[in-house]
Design a protein around this motif. Structure first.
Motif, PDB file in Angstrom:
ATOM      1  N   ARG A 102       1.924   6.664  -6.770  1.00 46.19           N
ATOM      2  CA  ARG A 102       1.002   7.735  -7.136  1.00 46.19           C
ATOM      3  C   ARG A 102       1.641   9.100  -6.920  1.00 46.19           C
ATOM      4  O   ARG A 102       1.506  10.008  -7.757  1.00 46.19           O
ATOM      5  CB  ARG A 102      -0.274   7.617  -6.295  1.00 46.19           C
ATOM      6  CG  ARG A 102      -1.170   6.452  -6.668  1.00 46.19           C
ATOM      7  CD  ARG A 102      -1.845   6.675  -8.015  1.00 46.19           C
ATOM      8  NE  ARG A 102      -2.631   7.897  -8.018  1.00 46.19           N
ATOM      9  CZ  ARG A 102      -3.897   7.967  -7.652  1.00 46.19           C
ATOM     10  NH1 ARG A 102      -4.531   6.868  -7.241  1.00 46.19           N
ATOM     11  NH2 ARG A 102      -4.554   9.114  -7.705  1.00 46.19           N
ATOM     12  N   LYS A 151       1.072   4.177  -2.826  1.00 42.85           N
ATOM     13  CA  LYS A 151       0.953   5.603  -2.537  1.00 42.85           C
ATOM     14  C   LYS A 151       2.165   6.374  -3.054  1.00 42.85           C
ATOM     15  O   LYS A 151       2.027   7.460  -3.624  1.00 42.85           O
ATOM     16  CB  LYS A 151       0.800   5.821  -1.029  1.00 42.85           C
ATOM     17  CG  LYS A 151      -0.561   5.417  -0.488  1.00 42.85           C
ATOM     18  CD  LYS A 151      -0.620   5.615   1.024  1.00 42.85           C
ATOM     19  CE  LYS A 151      -0.421   7.058   1.412  1.00 42.85           C
ATOM     20  NZ  LYS A 151      -0.518   7.248   2.879  1.00 42.85           N
ATOM     21  N   TYR A 177       0.832  -1.206   0.000  1.00 40.43           N
ATOM     22  CA  TYR A 177       0.000   0.000   0.000  1.00 40.43           C
ATOM     23  C   TYR A 177       0.867   1.257   0.000  1.00 40.43           C
ATOM     24  O   TYR A 177       0.587   2.217  -0.737  1.00 40.43           O
ATOM     25  CB  TYR A 177      -0.915  -0.014   1.216  1.00 40.43           C
ATOM     26  CG  TYR A 177      -1.752   1.241   1.373  1.00 40.43           C
ATOM     27  CD1 TYR A 177      -2.790   1.520   0.491  1.00 40.43           C
ATOM     28  CD2 TYR A 177      -1.494   2.144   2.403  1.00 40.43           C
ATOM     29  CE1 TYR A 177      -3.553   2.675   0.627  1.00 40.43           C
ATOM     30  CE2 TYR A 177      -2.249   3.296   2.549  1.00 40.43           C
ATOM     31  CZ  TYR A 177      -3.278   3.551   1.662  1.00 40.43           C
ATOM     32  OH  TYR A 177      -4.024   4.687   1.792  1.00 40.43           O
ATOM     33  N   GLN A 178       1.917   1.252   0.810  1.00 34.16           N
ATOM     34  CA  GLN A 178       2.814   2.403   0.831  1.00 34.16           C
ATOM     35  C   GLN A 178       3.509   2.584  -0.513  1.00 34.16           C
ATOM     36  O   GLN A 178       3.699   3.707  -0.987  1.00 34.16           O
ATOM     37  CB  GLN A 178       3.840   2.246   1.954  1.00 34.16           C
ATOM     38  CG  GLN A 178       3.254   2.382   3.344  1.00 34.16           C
ATOM     39  CD  GLN A 178       4.305   2.306   4.427  1.00 34.16           C
ATOM     40  OE1 GLN A 178       5.451   1.934   4.167  1.00 34.16           O
ATOM     41  NE2 GLN A 178       3.933   2.636   5.648  1.00 34.16           N
TER      42      GLN A 178
END
Length: 642
Positions: free
Chosen positions: A420, A417, A413-414
């Protein structure tokens, strides 16, 4: 990581239901006696004075005894078969003993080796023993005797007097004996005995082995995948030199080691003695425990050195205690202390790591999910230690996998992120580059001069800049002889990236609005505007004007010296801009012929470094190619290693 400390109670709980079933199938009286005497294997030996094992369970020997127990029981032999027979023994703690098996006084096999030179297997590998032809007869009752040796860690706490008192209580029979047995937690053992066709028992044993392998395929595959993910993260961290990524990779890679090790043991893929198994377990769990401490403290920026040292001390005492408690073959006060100490130190380690993660959960929101993942294993370890059931051991295995899974998911998930954010930043950089290309356009020829330029930022945007415009007649109030010609400024902002690019934008804006002044006054004005705006950085800059008749007036603020026809010009050089508000800049006048070539570069040419040898492009090479076109000079530096 903490499995060894609690593996014994796990095995007790896991196999106890089988023992109960076996007892119902073996109603014969089971008797036992502490000590060792070969005569006790004789089928005619009178064992009526021995204590009776209530519900088929006998007490283990006391810790300070020699560790030997003899167990005797009669067992009926089948009458409905003429095929070769075998004896199957299902024992509660065969993973923690070595023994010899006798039928009608004849030794038919052994499990491990008895003292001297004992060999205690980590898990039972053979439960079926062939019966020699003629040793038993269908329809008769065979006398079975087990000569069992318990290593110190598998014995019952207490001295020989306590054992004799417990024997008396258990031999009394009835409810009182059952209650006495319950007061001996972990201090009893049991076994079931059955004669059957040899091929049937071996087929069942092979099926059990295959089932052991199959039940470990999925968890071993998942843990192996977790290990590969951790190794991949470590490789990525190595290339990116990210300490946080190193910690994630090390944590995810070391978590599966201990569970994979026990899965290999359970699947019968490794045949090890108990001491060797303990050493390998310590080797498997120690990296995970060390990484756990470093992960918690470094990732969360804890500065409590003493609490960290206390956690390390409990980890060291646990592993040392395990080795002392589980590897010796003789009892001693040190072993007795280690048997208690390793459990206490393990619980201390679990409590300390739980407290550290609880602090993160309560006070550091950005790390809560990570702390939750890290708290699963010590909580499961404490649960296993206090509950002593197979369900808690399953919870422990599940906690290891879930912790690794959650850490992987959090990292993924990190990473998403960050990807992105990088994409958004990429868009910003692209826009900044477009703006910079407009601010620093390619130089155009002006009347009387041929001008070549090449601008190649090392990153998306750079800190180098140049400014060229034609001089205006009559614009120089103090020096009429400089009117007309060309006005040129070349500079380099310290640092890279957006900060340097923003400084370039400010400088280019100032140059566009600045009137035609002498080069020294241009540098003085820029210096005053940059004081206090660079955050400790600076700007090197060279400004010069060339009149239509070839007179060049040059002022240098810490920049590289220009080259004229391949030779470096010797100029007075002042401080870079943005350092001292009172800095002075001296002008140097040079007369240029109509065919002369003047070349000025930034440090990207000089500092181009060969990736193999580490050698710089240097001043000599730059001077040698300074008469070439701007494009050829830039290409030479890039080819060399820029």
């Amino acid at each position: 990581m903490h499995r060894l400390a609690l593996l014994l109670p796990f095995l007790l709980g896991a196999i106890a239901p089988q023992s109960a079933a076996a007892q119902s199938a073996t109603p014969s009286i089971v008797r036992y006696h502490f000590g060792d005497n070969p005569a006790w294997a004789n089928p005619n030996f009178d064992d009526s004075g021995w204590p009776t094992a209530q519900e088929g369970r006998w007490l283990k020997p006391a810790f300070d005894s020699d560790g030997f127990v003899w167990v005797r029981t009669p067992a009926p032999v089948r009458i409905d078969t003429s095929e070769p027979l075998a004896l199957r023994i299902s024992s509660l703690s065969r993973a923690w003993t070595s023994d010899e098996v006798f039928v009608n006084g004849v030794r038919i096999g052994s499990f491990g080796k008895l003292p001297p030179g004992p060999f205690v297997p980590a898990l039972p590998l053979e439960n079926v023993f062939e019966i020699p032809s003629g040793l038993t007869h269908p329809g008769t009752v065979a006398q079975i005797a087990l000569r069992i040796w318990y290593p110190p860690f598998a014995r019952r706490p207490g001295g020989q007097e306590a054992s004799e008192g417990a024997d008396a209580d258990l031999s009394s029979g009835g409810p009182t004996a059952i209650e006495a047995m319950k007061k001996q937690p972990g201090g009893f053992d049991a076994a079931s005995f059955a004669f059957d066709q040899s091929r049937t028992l071996h087929a069942e044993d092979a099926t059990a082995r295959e089932q052991a392998r199959l039940r470990n395929v999925l968890p071993a595959t998942l843990n192996g995948l977790m290990l590969l993910i951790g190794v991949a993260i470590l490789l990525v961290a190595r290339s990116g030199r990210s300490v946080e990524l190193y910690l994630y990779g090390a944590m995810i890679a070391t978590f599966p080691w201990i569970t994979l090790y026990f899965e290999c043991i359970d699947a019968r893929l490794l045949t090890l003695s108990e001491p060797n198994s303990v050493w390998l377990q310590v080797v498997s769990q120690l990296p995970a425990m060390i990484i756990t401490i470093e992960f918690i403290w470094r990732l969360n920026g804890f500065r409590d050195v003493w609490l960290k040292r206390l956690t390390y001390a409990s980890m060291a005492l646990f592993n040392i205690g395990v080795l002392i408690a589980f590897t010796p073959t003789g009892s001693s006060a040190l072993v007795a202390f280690a048997l208690v100490g390793y459990r206490v130190s393990l619980q201390a380690f679990d409590v300390l790591t739980i407290l550290a993660n609880l602090y993160v959960i309560c006070f550091r929101r950005q790390r809560r999910l990570i702390a939750f993942a890290m708290i699963l294993v010590p909580v499961a370890s404490l649960s296993e230690g206090f509950r002593n059931t197979s369900q808690s051991a399953d919870l422990f295995d599940m906690a290891f996998f879930l912790a690794g899974f959650f850490l992987t998911a959090i990292l993924a998930y990190q990473a998403w992120k960050e990807w992105r954010a990088r994409e958004e930043l990429r868009s910003e950089f692209d826009a900044a580059r477009e703006v910079q290309e407009r601010l620093v356009p390619p130089a155009m020829d002006i009347p009387g001069f041929t001008i070549q330029s090449e601008y190649r930022p090392a990153k998306d945007v750079g800190g180098d800049f140049f400014f060229v415009r034609a001089g205006h007649n009559g614009a120089y109030q103090d020096n009429r002889d400089l009117a007309g010609g060309a006005f040129v400024v070349v500079g380099d902002v310290s640092g890279k990236g957006l900060r340097a690019a923003l400084t370039v934008s400010a400088i280019m804006g100032a140059l566009r609005t600045m009137p035609d002044l002498e080069p020294s006054r241009i540098l003085t004005a820029l210096n005053r505007g940059l004081i206090g705006q660079l955050g400790g950085g600076f700007v090197t800059c060279c400004a010069f004007t060339i009149s239509s008749d070839g007179l060049a007036v040059i002022a240098n603020a810490g920049h590289l010296q220009p080259y004229c026809n391949g030779k470096e010009l010797k100029l007075d050089c002042g401080l870079p801009l943005g350092i001292l508000p009172e800095a002075q800049f001296i002008e140097t006048r040079v007369r240029l012929a109509p065919t002369d070539r003047l070349t000025i570069t930034t440090d990207g040419i000089i500092e181009a470094r060969n990736p193999t040898s580490g050698e710089l492009f240097g001043f000599e090479r730059t001077a040698a190619i300074s008469t070439q076109s701007a494009k050829e000079i830039a290409h030479a530096a890039q080819t060399f290693g820029q």
